[in-house]
Design a protein around this motif. Structure first.
Motif, PDB file in Angstrom:
ATOM      1  N   LYS A 266       0.897  -1.155   0.000  1.00  0.00           N
ATOM      2  CA  LYS A 266       0.000   0.000   0.000  1.00  0.00           C
ATOM      3  C   LYS A 266       0.933   1.201   0.000  1.00  0.00           C
ATOM      4  O   LYS A 266       1.564   1.509   1.017  1.00  0.00           O
ATOM      5  CB  LYS A 266      -0.854  -0.060   1.266  1.00  0.00           C
ATOM      6  CG  LYS A 266      -1.838   1.056   1.448  1.00  0.00           C
ATOM      7  CD  LYS A 266      -2.670   0.811   2.722  1.00  0.00           C
ATOM      8  CE  LYS A 266      -3.686   1.914   2.912  1.00  0.00           C
ATOM      9  NZ  LYS A 266      -4.503   1.698   4.120  1.00  0.00           N
ATOM     10  N   ASN A 267       1.024   1.875  -1.143  1.00  0.00           N
ATOM     11  CA  ASN A 267       2.061   2.888  -1.317  1.00  0.00           C
ATOM     12  C   ASN A 267       1.631   4.276  -0.856  1.00  0.00           C
ATOM     13  O   ASN A 267       0.609   4.787  -1.290  1.00  0.00           O
ATOM     14  CB  ASN A 267       2.445   2.966  -2.800  1.00  0.00           C
ATOM     15  CG  ASN A 267       3.023   1.659  -3.282  1.00  0.00           C
ATOM     16  OD1 ASN A 267       4.180   1.338  -3.029  1.00  0.00           O
ATOM     17  ND2 ASN A 267       2.201   0.859  -3.962  1.00  0.00           N
TER      18      ASN A 267
ATOM     19  N   SER B 176       0.514  -4.830   3.549  1.00  0.00           N
ATOM     20  CA  SER B 176      -0.813  -5.098   4.082  1.00  0.00           C
ATOM     21  C   SER B 176      -1.437  -6.234   3.269  1.00  0.00           C
ATOM     22  O   SER B 176      -0.778  -6.794   2.394  1.00  0.00           O
ATOM     23  CB  SER B 176      -1.643  -3.820   3.972  1.00  0.00           C
ATOM     24  OG  SER B 176      -2.931  -4.005   4.507  1.00  0.00           O
ATOM     25  N   GLN B 177      -2.662  -6.574   3.554  1.00  0.00           N
ATOM     26  CA  GLN B 177      -3.377  -7.540   2.720  1.00  0.00           C
ATOM     27  C   GLN B 177      -4.607  -6.842   2.189  1.00  0.00           C
ATOM     28  O   GLN B 177      -5.380  -6.282   2.962  1.00  0.00           O
ATOM     29  CB  GLN B 177      -3.777  -8.773   3.537  1.00  0.00           C
ATOM     30  CG  GLN B 177      -2.579  -9.554   4.053  1.00  0.00           C
ATOM     31  CD  GLN B 177      -3.005 -10.864   4.710  1.00  0.00           C
ATOM     32  OE1 GLN B 177      -3.884 -10.868   5.558  1.00  0.00           O
ATOM     33  NE2 GLN B 177      -2.373 -11.968   4.311  1.00  0.00           N
ATOM     34  N   PHE B 178      -4.776  -6.828   0.893  1.00  0.00           N
ATOM     35  CA  PHE B 178      -5.842  -6.050   0.295  1.00  0.00           C
ATOM     36  C   PHE B 178      -6.932  -6.962  -0.271  1.00  0.00           C
ATOM     37  O   PHE B 178      -7.991  -7.123   0.312  1.00  0.00           O
ATOM     38  CB  PHE B 178      -5.248  -5.144  -0.773  1.00  0.00           C
ATOM     39  CG  PHE B 178      -6.214  -4.204  -1.405  1.00  0.00           C
ATOM     40  CD1 PHE B 178      -7.002  -3.366  -0.634  1.00  0.00           C
ATOM     41  CD2 PHE B 178      -6.337  -4.130  -2.793  1.00  0.00           C
ATOM     42  CE1 PHE B 178      -7.904  -2.496  -1.222  1.00  0.00           C
ATOM     43  CE2 PHE B 178      -7.237  -3.254  -3.381  1.00  0.00           C
ATOM     44  CZ  PHE B 178      -8.024  -2.445  -2.607  1.00  0.00           C
ATOM     45  N   GLN B 179      -6.595  -7.635  -1.369  1.00  0.00           N
ATOM     46  CA  GLN B 179      -7.590  -8.445  -2.057  1.00  0.00           C
ATOM     47  C   GLN B 179      -7.849  -9.774  -1.364  1.00  0.00           C
ATOM     48  O   GLN B 179      -8.953 -10.287  -1.392  1.00  0.00           O
ATOM     49  CB  GLN B 179      -7.064  -8.731  -3.454  1.00  0.00           C
ATOM     50  CG  GLN B 179      -8.005  -8.343  -4.543  1.00  0.00           C
ATOM     51  CD  GLN B 179      -7.356  -8.620  -5.894  1.00  0.00           C
ATOM     52  OE1 GLN B 179      -6.133  -8.487  -6.070  1.00  0.00           O
ATOM     53  NE2 GLN B 179      -8.158  -9.035  -6.838  1.00  0.00           N
TER      54      GLN B 179
ATOM     55  N   GLY C 139       8.223   3.620   2.466  1.00  0.00           N
ATOM     56  CA  GLY C 139       7.461   4.310   1.422  1.00  0.00           C
ATOM     57  C   GLY C 139       6.214   3.533   1.046  1.00  0.00           C
ATOM     58  O   GLY C 139       5.465   3.918   0.143  1.00  0.00           O
ATOM     59  N   TYR C 140       5.993   2.413   1.685  1.00  0.00           N
ATOM     60  CA  TYR C 140       4.757   1.642   1.502  1.00  0.00           C
ATOM     61  C   TYR C 140       4.534   0.823   2.765  1.00  0.00           C
ATOM     62  O   TYR C 140       5.481   0.534   3.495  1.00  0.00           O
ATOM     63  CB  TYR C 140       4.834   0.709   0.281  1.00  0.00           C
ATOM     64  CG  TYR C 140       6.037  -0.206   0.288  1.00  0.00           C
ATOM     65  CD1 TYR C 140       6.016  -1.418   0.992  1.00  0.00           C
ATOM     66  CD2 TYR C 140       7.212   0.145  -0.382  1.00  0.00           C
ATOM     67  CE1 TYR C 140       7.127  -2.247   1.020  1.00  0.00           C
ATOM     68  CE2 TYR C 140       8.326  -0.674  -0.355  1.00  0.00           C
ATOM     69  CZ  TYR C 140       8.279  -1.870   0.346  1.00  0.00           C
ATOM     70  OH  TYR C 140       9.377  -2.686   0.389  1.00  0.00           O
TER      71      TYR C 140
ATOM     72  N   TYR D 119      -3.600   4.430  -3.355  1.00  0.00           N
ATOM     73  CA  TYR D 119      -2.470   3.703  -2.771  1.00  0.00           C
ATOM     74  C   TYR D 119      -1.716   2.820  -3.769  1.00  0.00           C
ATOM     75  O   TYR D 119      -0.682   2.276  -3.444  1.00  0.00           O
ATOM     76  CB  TYR D 119      -2.949   2.841  -1.603  1.00  0.00           C
ATOM     77  CG  TYR D 119      -3.473   3.636  -0.445  1.00  0.00           C
ATOM     78  CD1 TYR D 119      -2.626   4.453   0.302  1.00  0.00           C
ATOM     79  CD2 TYR D 119      -4.815   3.570  -0.084  1.00  0.00           C
ATOM     80  CE1 TYR D 119      -3.101   5.173   1.390  1.00  0.00           C
ATOM     81  CE2 TYR D 119      -5.306   4.295   0.995  1.00  0.00           C
ATOM     82  CZ  TYR D 119      -4.441   5.088   1.729  1.00  0.00           C
ATOM     83  OH  TYR D 119      -4.926   5.797   2.805  1.00  0.00           O
ATOM     84  N   ARG D 120      -2.241   2.682  -4.979  1.00  0.00           N
ATOM     85  CA  ARG D 120      -1.586   1.843  -6.002  1.00  0.00           C
ATOM     86  C   ARG D 120      -1.108   0.516  -5.422  1.00  0.00           C
ATOM     87  O   ARG D 120       0.074   0.185  -5.456  1.00  0.00           O
ATOM     88  CB  ARG D 120      -0.406   2.599  -6.628  1.00  0.00           C
ATOM     89  CG  ARG D 120      -0.897   3.808  -7.373  1.00  0.00           C
ATOM     90  CD  ARG D 120       0.191   4.691  -7.892  1.00  0.00           C
ATOM     91  NE  ARG D 120      -0.403   5.913  -8.408  1.00  0.00           N
ATOM     92  CZ  ARG D 120      -0.738   6.089  -9.675  1.00  0.00           C
ATOM     93  NH1 ARG D 120      -0.519   5.153 -10.577  1.00  0.00           N
ATOM     94  NH2 ARG D 120      -1.298   7.222 -10.060  1.00  0.00           N
ATOM     95  N   TYR D 121      -2.067  -0.197  -4.865  1.00  0.00           N
ATOM     96  CA  TYR D 121      -1.764  -1.527  -4.318  1.00  0.00           C
ATOM     97  C   TYR D 121      -1.194  -2.427  -5.398  1.00  0.00           C
ATOM     98  O   TYR D 121      -1.650  -2.408  -6.541  1.00  0.00           O
ATOM     99  CB  TYR D 121      -3.056  -2.192  -3.845  1.00  0.00           C
ATOM    100  CG  TYR D 121      -3.583  -1.730  -2.508  1.00  0.00           C
ATOM    101  CD1 TYR D 121      -3.110  -2.276  -1.323  1.00  0.00           C
ATOM    102  CD2 TYR D 121      -4.602  -0.776  -2.444  1.00  0.00           C
ATOM    103  CE1 TYR D 121      -3.625  -1.884  -0.092  1.00  0.00           C
ATOM    104  CE2 TYR D 121      -5.121  -0.373  -1.220  1.00  0.00           C
ATOM    105  CZ  TYR D 121      -4.621  -0.936  -0.048  1.00  0.00           C
ATOM    106  OH  TYR D 121      -5.139  -0.548   1.158  1.00  0.00           O
ATOM    107  N   PHE D 122      -0.188  -3.220  -5.070  1.00  0.00           N
ATOM    108  CA  PHE D 122       0.196  -4.360  -5.929  1.00  0.00           C
ATOM    109  C   PHE D 122       0.823  -5.432  -5.051  1.00  0.00           C
ATOM    110  O   PHE D 122       1.311  -5.122  -3.956  1.00  0.00           O
ATOM    111  CB  PHE D 122       1.117  -3.931  -7.081  1.00  0.00           C
ATOM    112  CG  PHE D 122       2.448  -3.362  -6.656  1.00  0.00           C
ATOM    113  CD1 PHE D 122       3.534  -4.210  -6.377  1.00  0.00           C
ATOM    114  CD2 PHE D 122       2.638  -1.985  -6.567  1.00  0.00           C
ATOM    115  CE1 PHE D 122       4.760  -3.685  -6.000  1.00  0.00           C
ATOM    116  CE2 PHE D 122       3.865  -1.464  -6.187  1.00  0.00           C
ATOM    117  CZ  PHE D 122       4.930  -2.303  -5.906  1.00  0.00           C
TER     118      PHE D 122
END
Ligand code: ADP
Ligand code: MG
Length: 487
Positions: free
Chosen positions: A92-93, A106-109, A102-103, A282-285
């Motif tokens: 999570k940036n 985390s767990q998103f999807q 700088g990020y 947050y441009r999650y990847f």
């Protein structure tokens, strides 16, 4: 549910329904951080617990801490939730001085825990269910310090990288009372599990509070999110303030902005931090430094086998084994130490009496003195001893209170104190009769009076108590009196 109007709020133009969802951040109890071996201990000197990974030195790689994973699974099981055998860490940036990577990882999807439920025990004995949407693991950030130097800000990375569980509720909560009960119950469950110490004053648990209002039966309204509220009382205040503010805006024909707010404990009000337009992207990847988190059902089953007894089950058991009602059992299990103490006192003794003494006399005294069960001068064995003396009829309730005072102040064995200080109840009917005969002979006016007004019998009982220093059994006195006075 739709027929229950008890939680609706009256506005100038009609009823409003409040909708609340909470995102609770709970610090995982573990010796070391989520992706490094640095200590998680609270209160160390600034930057004492920082590894190269936490400081985000180039080329350092995170390694998942298995204990934190187990703690998240245990928590999921305690929240009666689905455990996901596959989950994934994402970046999570965002830039912030207390986040050196700088990020945030985390767990998103794909969170580690999916849907579950928390059961609230309300004061009136009813229960209310709040759905759990998900629980995911993530890193905590550090702390910026603006009060150390006139022109510089400092950072303390001790908290950086400590494991957090974010526990997201469904928007099922309908009042500030419910919200406070939910956080209280959640904290109790985490403490029973030993997965988070729940100390909100140390920041171990804090909540983002999402609030909206709508006309009953309509679609969900636009919500605001009040960030990082760190006490149960403040959560209630933030909600109450936000509900009234939103109703005022809507009734004046305005609309609610989907804002992020801050709660100010000094004013009890919320204020804007940023609006939706400024909302972060947050441009999650997927985090390329970590493999997806995968385990098998056997891993989950093993943890499940070792789970402690949890508050809901303990409440059921106390009701069954000790005949407690739902309310008393609920109060006792809210704190594990309290219910353990109760069981020590009640085992093999009169449970109803034990619950009264533990919840009223004993807790009341602890509160008054600012003490806890751990620092109490009266232990379970001593309190149990007092209760045995009452059950046996050796002492009256009044004398029991005096005895409790003595044990509290001086310590000692209750039975022995009763012997030594001649506190035993006078149950000898002969002795009581003699005292009564004298009182009746010396007080003809009162004897006349009580025949017209039977309530005056209390005066005679009082006289006997005076003469026996409270040691006569009031039931015995009453019986003999009624016989003698022909009532
Ligand atoms: P985000 O991840 O963008 O914060 P979510 O949809 O995951 O949004 O919701 C976050 C929290 O907000 C959840 O606890 C959810 O129950 C709550 N929530 C969602 N919609 C509403 C609403 N209209 N009113 C109140 N709470 C809401
Ligand atoms: Mg959110």
């Amino acid at each position: 549910m739709s027929s229950d109007k008890s939680h609706l709020v009256k506005g100038a133009t009609g009823d409003w329904e409040v909708v609340i969802g909470l995102e609770v951040h709970a610090q995982v109890t573990s010796n070391s951080k989520l992706f490094s071996g640095a200590s998680t201990e609270f209160g160390g000197a600034a930057n004492d617990h920082v590894s190269l990974v936490d400081a985000a030195m180039p080329g350092m790689l995170p390694v998942i801490n298995e204990e934190c994973v187990k703690q998240a699974v245990r928590t999921g099981l305690g929240l009666k939730s689905e455990i996901n055998l596959f989950s994934r860490f994402d970046r999570k940036n965002y830039f912030y001085p207390d986040l050196p990577q700088g990020y945030q990882i985390s767990q998103f999807q794909y969170p580690i825990v999916g849907e579950g439920v928390v059961i609230l025990d309300m004061k009136d004995g009813s229960t209310f269910e709040v759905g759990i949407e998900r629980l995911h693991l993530e890193q905590d950030a550090g702390k910026s310090m603006h009060d150390q130097h006139p022109s510089y800000s400092y950072v303390d990375f001790n908290r950086t990288g400590v494991a957090l569980m974010e526990i997201v509720s469904k928007p099922d909560i309908r009042s500030s009372e419910h919200a406070k009960a939910y956080v209280t119950k959640l904290r109790t469950i985490l403490r029973y599990l030993g997965t988070c110490d729940g100390n909100m004053d140390q920041g171990s648990m804090r909540a983002d509070v999402n609030v909206s209002v709508r006309r009953p039966g309509e679609e969900l309204g636009t919500r605001t999110e009040t960030k990082n509220v760190n006490s149960i009382r403040f959560i209630g205040q933030a909600i109450d303030h936000e509900v009234m503010r939103q109703i005022d805006v809507l009734e004046d024909g305005g609309t609610i902005d989907q804002e992020t707010l801050l709660f100010d404990p000094k004013t009890g009000k919320t204020r804007s931090m940023r609006s939706k337009e400024e909302a972060h992207d947050y441009r999650y990847f997927p985090c390329p430094d970590l493999l997806p988190l995968e385990f098998d059902q056997a891993f989950v089953d093993e943890l499940k086998k070792d789970l402690p007894e949890l508050p809901d089950e303990k409440k059921e058991r106390l009701m069954k084994d000790y005949g407690l009602n739902s309310y008393d059992a609920g109060i006792l299990v809210a704190d594990k130490t309290s219910s353990d103490f109760f069981e020590q006192v009640a085992k093999g003794r009169d449970a109803k009496l034990a619950s009264n003494w533990v919840t009223n006399e004993f807790f009341g005294r602890l509160n008054k003195e600012g003490k806890t069960i751990e620092t109490s001068p009266v232990n379970a064995e001593q309190l149990g001893g007092i209760i045995e003396l009452i059950s046996k009829g050796d002492i009256s309730g009044k004398i029991a209170k005096e005895l409790f005072e003595i044990v509290w102040e001086e310590g000692g064995d209750p039975a022995q104190i009763v012997e030594e200080r001649d506190m035993k109840a006078v149950t000898d009917t002969g002795a009581i009769e003699a005292i009564l005969d004298e009182i009746i002979a010396n007080n003809p006016k009162q004897v006349e009076g009580v025949k017209e007004k039977p309530q005056l019998i209390g005066w005679f009982v009082g006289q006997v108590m005076k003469q026996t220093q409270g040691k006569a059994d009031p039931k015995v006195v009453n019986g003999i009196l009624k016989e003698k006075l022909g009532l």
